[in-house]
Design an enzyme around this catalytic site. Structure first.
Site: not given
Ligand code: ZN
Length: 432
Positions: A75, A80, A229
């Site tokens: 993951h 980014k 999250e």
């Molecule tokens: Zn992530």
């Protein structure tokens, strides 16, 4: 120390029970045994418990150094990565991260920009000893048309060094545009990717999840979710994903990341969710460094009181596959990080208590993510498998996890690789 080619044997290698499936040996209390590894033609030819092996004068003596299989990082967000210098997170919050990244993506993510930052990340991961990685790719229009071709090129360029997978990333509300989402699923399938979305509590979550599962079934795709999250105890999308998987009869692999809110919820709610997660055979990946950074971030000058991670011990006890991974690196979601899975494991040991006993937690950075990613044989030291392993200086968990191990030796296909970390200055011109 490790020859650059040919056949050789490594004596007094300290291997771990959880990652050396073929070795039957009384392991010590920490799960270690001394072994002799024979390498030939880039493969592991044999692994023999040290006591059984005959002293061979030409074997290389590792003097009890730990040898682990190369890491699997399931993951990450290498599209980014490393934008921090030009787009920092103004306050360290999740919303700050989302807004900063969105603005940077819209303004700066050309194919060249994404490709150069991705390559930088892959070089770092490779030097640290990672052999397989899954990255999420921001896939909100028009970024999907830029990033997916870059990923396909990068996967080819890195073939044989890092086995690269990608999952699309978009908020669950993006699924409401059925025609567009169907096109995206087709694009992902064409790239042999994984279908991914971010789930949170929207009123039509169940209908949207059904559409996600329908597209995954239609195109034969595995699934990868970012779920809950947040510290909001009302966030129960992990349970909704498990339910949707069961009622859709989904047979592919599902990996769910984060699941932070679970550790804030009442016990009965947690037990019900974990029952469903186990029944639906979901795998869960925790991202301990990113969670520690973003969760419980306070704006009023008070100190965080929650670690941010999900209930990995309770999950593993129920037979749920659990992993830990890097997540973000030097971007608004996490200001630090270098795709070093030893750092992830070290931090996970401290944040999540992967110790006393260590048990089979090392699988969480190797064998388990390899299974979830369908990478046959990766993440273990096995006879007949590729000689892809890392020789550390540490001889025990306390030695291994107390220093950065910057001088570790990474062996790929039997050969020690050049471990050159890229210089940050390479990215300077992208940051102006
Ligand atoms: Zn992530």
């Amino acid at each position: 120390m490790i020859p650059t080619s040919g056949s050789y044997r490594l004596a007094n290698a300290r291997v771990h029970r959880s990652l050396t499936p073929g070795l039957i040996e009384p392991f010590d209390v920490d799960g270690f045994a001394l072994a002799e590894l024979a390498v030939a033609d880039g493969k592991i030819a044999s692994i023999v418990a040290h006591a059984e092996s005959k002293a061979q004068s030409d074997a290389i003596d590792l003097a009890g150094r730990i040898v682990l299989p190369c890491f699997v990082d399931c993951h990450t967000h290498i599209d980014k990565g490393h934008i921090w210098p030009r787009k920092p997170n103004p306050d360290g919050t999740f919303m700050g991260a989302l807004n900063a990244t969105g603005a940077d993506r819209a303004a700066r993510w050309s194919a060249e920009d994404v490709a150069r930052r991705m390559d930088f990340s892959l070089r770092s991961a490779y030097a640290h000893g990672t052999k397989a990685m899954r990255t999420h790719l921001d896939s909100v229009p028009p970024q999907e048309e830029i990033s997916w071709p870059v990923f396909e090129t990068m996967r080819e360029r890195w073939r044989g060094r890092i086995d690269l997978q990608a999952a699309c990333l978009l908020g669950i509300e993006g699924v409401r545009d059925k025609a567009w989402f169907e096109r995206l699923a087709k694009r992902v399938a064409a790239a042999k990717g994984v279908l991914g979305v971010v789930t949170y509590m929207v009123p039509d979550l169940e209908e949207l999840l059904d559409q996600v599962f329908a597209q995954a079934i239609e195109h034969g795709l595995d699934l990868d979710f970012h779920a809950d999250e947040t510290d909001d105890i009302a966030a129960i999308s992990l349970k909704k994903i498990a339910e949707a998987s069961l009622w859709n009869g989904f047979e592919g692999n599902i990996l769910v990341g984060h699941c932070c809110s679970l550790s804030r919820q009442p016990d009965l709610e947690v037990l019900d969710t974990l029952d469903k997660v186990a029944k639906a055979r979901l795998a869960v990946v925790s991202l301990p460094m990113c969670n520690l950074y973003l969760q419980d971030r306070r704006s009023n000058g008070t100190t965080p009181r929650w670690r941010g991670v999900t209930l990995l011990h309770e999950m593993k006890a129920r037979g749920i596959k659990v992993a830990v991974a890097s997540d973000n690196t030097r971007d608004p979601f996490y200001a630090y990080g270098d795709l070093d899975m030893l750092e992830v494991y070290r931090m996970a040991t401290r944040i999540l208590h992967f110790d006393h006993p260590v048990g089979d937690w090392p699988k969480a950075v190797a064998a388990t993510p390899a299974e979830v990613m369908r990478l046959d044989g990766a993440g273990t030291l096995a006879v007949g498998g590729s000689a892809d392993f890392i020789v550390f200086r540490g001889r025990s968990w306390t030695e291994l996890l107390s220093r950065p191990e910057s001088d570790r030796i990474v062996v790929r296909d039997g050969r020690a690789i050049e471990r050159q970390l890229p210089d940050y200055a390479e990215l300077d011109e992208l940051m102006v």
